[in-house]
Design a protein around this motif. Structure first.
Motif, short mmCIF file in Angstrom:
data_model
loop_
_atom_site.label_atom_id
_atom_site.label_comp_id
_atom_site.label_asym_id
_atom_site.label_seq_id
_atom_site.Cartn_x
_atom_site.Cartn_y
_atom_site.Cartn_z
N UNK A 1 49.95 47.60 28.12
CA UNK A 1 48.50 47.52 27.91
C UNK A 1 47.81 48.43 28.93
N UNK A 2 46.67 49.00 28.52
CA UNK A 2 45.86 49.74 29.50
C UNK A 2 45.18 48.72 30.41
N UNK A 3 44.56 49.23 31.47
CA UNK A 3 43.85 48.34 32.40
C UNK A 3 42.81 47.49 31.69
N UNK A 4 42.05 48.14 30.82
CA UNK A 4 40.99 47.43 30.10
C UNK A 4 41.56 46.40 29.13
N UNK A 5 42.66 46.75 28.48
CA UNK A 5 43.29 45.82 27.53
C UNK A 5 43.82 44.59 28.26
N UNK A 6 44.36 44.82 29.43
CA UNK A 6 44.87 43.68 30.21
C UNK A 6 43.75 42.71 30.56
N UNK A 7 42.63 43.26 30.98
CA UNK A 7 41.51 42.39 31.38
C UNK A 7 40.92 41.67 30.17
N UNK A 8 40.89 42.36 29.05
CA UNK A 8 40.41 41.69 27.85
C UNK A 8 41.37 40.58 27.44
N UNK A 9 42.65 40.84 27.67
CA UNK A 9 43.66 39.82 27.35
C UNK A 9 43.47 38.59 28.24
N UNK A 10 43.05 38.81 29.48
CA UNK A 10 42.77 37.68 30.36
C UNK A 10 41.63 36.84 29.79
N UNK A 11 40.58 37.53 29.33
CA UNK A 11 39.42 36.80 28.80
C UNK A 11 39.78 36.11 27.48
N UNK A 12 40.67 36.74 26.71
CA UNK A 12 41.15 36.09 25.49
C UNK A 12 41.86 34.78 25.84
N UNK A 13 42.69 34.82 26.86
CA UNK A 13 43.38 33.59 27.28
C UNK A 13 42.37 32.53 27.70
N UNK A 14 41.37 32.99 28.42
CA UNK A 14 40.32 32.08 28.87
C UNK A 14 39.63 31.45 27.65
N UNK A 15 39.36 32.27 26.65
CA UNK A 15 38.67 31.77 25.45
C UNK A 15 39.54 30.75 24.71
N UNK A 16 40.83 31.02 24.64
CA UNK A 16 41.73 30.12 23.91
C UNK A 16 41.94 28.82 24.68
N UNK A 17 42.09 28.93 25.99
CA UNK A 17 42.42 27.75 26.79
C UNK A 17 41.19 26.92 27.15
N UNK A 18 40.01 27.50 27.03
CA UNK A 18 38.75 26.79 27.21
C UNK A 18 38.68 25.99 28.52
N UNK A 19 38.75 26.67 29.64
CA UNK A 19 38.81 25.96 30.92
C UNK A 19 37.48 25.35 31.36
N UNK A 20 37.58 24.46 32.34
CA UNK A 20 36.39 23.84 32.93
C UNK A 20 35.87 24.73 34.05
N UNK A 21 36.79 25.23 34.84
CA UNK A 21 36.42 26.09 35.96
C UNK A 21 37.19 27.41 35.85
N UNK A 22 36.46 28.50 35.70
CA UNK A 22 37.11 29.79 35.60
C UNK A 22 36.89 30.57 36.88
N UNK A 23 37.96 31.20 37.34
CA UNK A 23 37.85 32.04 38.53
C UNK A 23 38.23 33.44 38.09
N UNK A 24 37.29 34.35 38.17
CA UNK A 24 37.59 35.72 37.75
C UNK A 24 37.79 36.59 38.98
N UNK A 25 39.03 36.97 39.19
CA UNK A 25 39.36 37.71 40.41
C UNK A 25 39.24 39.21 40.16
N UNK A 26 38.17 39.78 40.62
CA UNK A 26 37.93 41.23 40.48
C UNK A 26 38.24 41.72 39.07
N UNK A 27 37.73 40.96 38.12
CA UNK A 27 37.99 41.31 36.72
C UNK A 27 37.40 42.67 36.38
#
Lengths: 443, 255
Positions: B146-172
């Motif tokens: 994945x490109x850098x951008x694709x990786x970060x989008x994949x992180x947000x996709x995981x966040x969307x699927x897992x629906x967390x209570x507290x999200x920590x975005x580390x230098x996204x």
């Protein structure tokens, strides 16, 4: 001890000769006698033999085996074997019990048109002119004492012959089932596969056994691939945890012929797998894929040789090991590029994953290159589960055990997906998955 | 929801966090800014449970429970999610398999029914639209190639699927071009609601043009040197971190 051991085998050989009656006078039997003599002279390989350096054969040479009895064909034998084997329904199955081919319990009616399957002893008895192509003692293998021992006792086994241009759609399964007996037994199955020009088939060779049976399977497979013929050979070794298994596959590949060997090793307390591919005709190709998954205290030694004898051949080799507990793994990958074998393209890699601190693997790529215009790559790695990958999975809610399973399978799965049969690949996937889960549980 | 009290942590013997205090309530977005080496990623890693970090003092309460005692997978099951600065590549594991395993692990933990393949696929395809990801990414190995951008989008996709209570975005935002930044930020904004909260760790102000924080904290040398609203981010942008480094005020109490 060595002398006593030899006496045991010599005694067995005399007894075997006695059972042959009139058949002990022919040319084949002369081969057997020569082989027996060679075996007695050489004895079992010693630890100082460079090719056997990492494998201690004492547990094998110190066990007294009796020759396996020819089984009485009874449907229950087939059921017992099926209970242990992969639930494969789309293959033609040939059953072997304790090394003996049992035609009565095999799907002989379903053998595809153009393929001939026969009991090796019948072939040898009937047509001595086939001797040379049936019982090869060629190349480096003739110096191999286990092959000599197998040749000496050659009778159990099978000859598979595919006529020119025949493409067998249905895979052939050779199912070897070993039973538990009162005494450790020894079997010397010999499989001879001959593909004529442009013939193609898939062979699935599977070894299963009764739980904790003690025996020694000393297998030799001779493969002859004529010009433009293709053999895809998948092997699953799932012997009993107390078994000894030495197998030697010797494949000769003619012009533009293809030989693929996909090996999966799960069983046996002591395994030695010798695999030789000889590229004898221009444009021939050889693939060797292997996955070994020892657990407990299993010892698995893989000795592979790819011999590029002529120009413009290709070979591709990938072996992977996943080692848990106190297991030991060995991989030797010898690639020989002869002086004439210009424009050879050979790729080899061996990757190993250690799941415990007490597992050990020795990996030896050995390249012998005598030509100058060649492309040869090789690489070997030994590693552990990546902490970063593990944490990534954990951080998504996957528990440690499942995360380890996922990552281990990610490492091993590549070889399963390369199996040239999707049904078999799916079944193998489940089997390997189960095994890896079990490996983690004990580590 | 989250209460960090006097948190000290070190990496390989070096003290990085030197007394962090922070309180995050449901519905809030907190931005944590700071120069390189100030401890931003350490803070994110400690919250996610990375074992590289050793907590030496202080405590972290998450929904009233001691977060630091939970294993990383338990934290995730309890609703904590970290989007990685450097998402990890896992060759041999498909994105679908990974996401489904994660979602079902969390659902199982919560005593909910596990998703079957069909339900999962329809859920994940829906969420992919949010981050403008092509469904072909599902069959590719996790982040592999994945490109850098694709990786970060994949992180947000995981966040969307897992629906967390507290999200920590580390230098996204690091390594993202402006389009990718917009997509990632839109995803985060769309997922935000009154029940959940986010901690956005960033070096640059520009992400905060897209994700509007309720609070901005400036981390300097392992302590929160200053807290304020989004105006503080603009101030930092103009005056640089040197200005913040000169702040000698004591770490403020939880906002």
């Amino acid at each position: 001890m060595k002398k006593e051991q030899m006496k045991v085998y010599q005694k067995q050989f005399s007894a075997f000769e006695a059972t042959l009656n009139g058949a002990s006078e022919g040319r084949v039997h002369q081969l057997r006698r020569d082989a027996m003599q060679r075996f007695v002279e050489q004895g079992f390989p010693a630890a100082r033999d460079e090719d056997w350096r990492y494998t201690n054969l004492n547990p094998l040479t110190g066990t007294t085996f009796v020759p396996a009895f020819r089984p009485v064909a009874d449907q229950s034998l087939r059921d017992q074997a099926a209970a242990q084997a992969l639930p494969l329904t789309h293959a033609v199955t040939l059953l072997f019990v304790d090394g003996y081919f049992v035609p009565e319990l095999s799907d002989l009616d379903a053998i595809p048109e153009g393929m001939t399957v026969r009991d090796l002893s019948a072939v040898i008895d009937e047509d001595p002119s086939l001797t040379d192509s049936v019982v090869t003692e060629s190349g480096t293998l003739s110096r191999h004492p286990f092959t000599a021992l197998n040749t000496a006792f050659t009778q159990q086994g099978i000859s598979i012959h595919l006529r020119r241009g025949v493409i067998a759609e249905i895979p052939l399964r050779l199912l070897f089932h070993s039973t538990s007996g009162t005494q450790p037994h020894i079997a010397h199955p010999r499989i001879v596969v001959r593909l004529e020009e442009r013939a193609e088939c898939r062979i699935f060779e599977e070894y299963v056994a009764d739980n904790s049976a003690v025996y020694f399977n000393n297998v030799v497979v001779d493969v002859h691939i004529a010009a433009n013929a293709v053999l895809k050979h998948v092997r699953l070794q799932e012997e009993s945890e107390n078994a000894f298994h030495v197998s030697t596959v010797y494949a000769q590949i003619a012009q533009a012929g293809v030989y693929e060997n996909h090996y999966f090793g799960l069983g046996a307390s002591l395994l030695r797998s010798n695999l030789h591919g000889i590229l004898q005709g221009e444009g021939a190709h050889c693939t060797m894929n292997g996955l070994f998954l020892p657990f407990g205290t299993q010892h698995m030694d893989h000795f592979t040789v790819i011999d590029h004898a002529v120009p413009r051949c290709t070979s591709h080799e990938l072996y992977k090991g996943v080692l848990s507990d106190e297991t030991r793994g060995v991989f030797t990958g010898r690639i020989i590029v002869r002086q004439d074998a210009q424009q050879t393209n050979a790729m080899q890699s061996n990757n190993n994953l250690l799941l415990s601190d007490t597992a050990r693997v020795d990996t030896r790529p050995q390249l012998e290159i005598y030509a100058d215009d060649v492309k040869c790559t090789h690489g070997a790695t030994v590693g552990r589960i990546s902490k970063e990958q593990l944490f990534y999975l954990l951080s998504r809610g996957i528990n440690r055990q499942q995360a380890q399973n996922i990552l281990t399978f990610a490492f091993a799965g590549e070889l399963v997906s390369r199996i040239p049969d999707t049904t078999l690949s799916d079944l193998m996937h489940d089997r390997i998955h189960k095994r890896l889960e079990a490996s983690w549980k004990t580590t | 929801m989250l209460e960090i009290r006097n948190l000290h942590a070190r990496v390989e013997g070096n003290e990085i966090l030197k007394g962090i205090n922070l309180r995050v309530n449901p519905g809030e977005i907190h931005a944590i800014m700071g120069p390189n080496g100030s401890g931003k990623s350490t803070l994110a890693g400690v919250l996610a449970g990375k074992d590289l970090y050793e907590v030496t003092e202080g405590e972290v309460l998450y929904r009233g429970r001691n977060l630091l005692e939970m294993d990383p997978d338990v934290r995730a099951c309890e609703g904590v999610f970290m989007a990685f600065q450097y998402p990890v590549e896992i060759p041999g594991v498909s994105n679908t398999y990974f996401l489904k395993a994660a979602l079902n692990a969390i659902r199982k933990y919560r005593g909910e029914n596990e998703y079957d393949a069909v339900d999962f696929l329809s859920l994940v395809k829906d969420k992919m639209k949010l981050v403008e990801m092509d469904p072909s990414f599902l069959n590719r190995p996790v982040n592999d190639g994945f490109s850098g951008g694709e990786k970060k989008r994949n992180e947000i996709l995981q966040m969307a699927v897992l629906d967390p209570v507290l999200s920590i975005l580390d230098e996204t935002d690091s390594g993202l071009d402006i389009d990718a930044l917009r997509i990632v930020a839109n995803g985060v904004n769309a997922l935000h609601n009154e029940e959940n909260a986010a901690i956005v760790v960033t070096h640059y102000q520009r992400l905060l043009n897209y994700i509007i924080p309720d609070f901005v904290h400036v981390l300097v040398d392992g302590r929160i040197a200053k807290s304020g609203d989004k105006e503080l981010a603009f101030q930092l942008e103009e005056q640089g971190y040197d200005w913040a480094k000169d702040l000698h005020q004591p770490a403020p109490e939880a906002v």
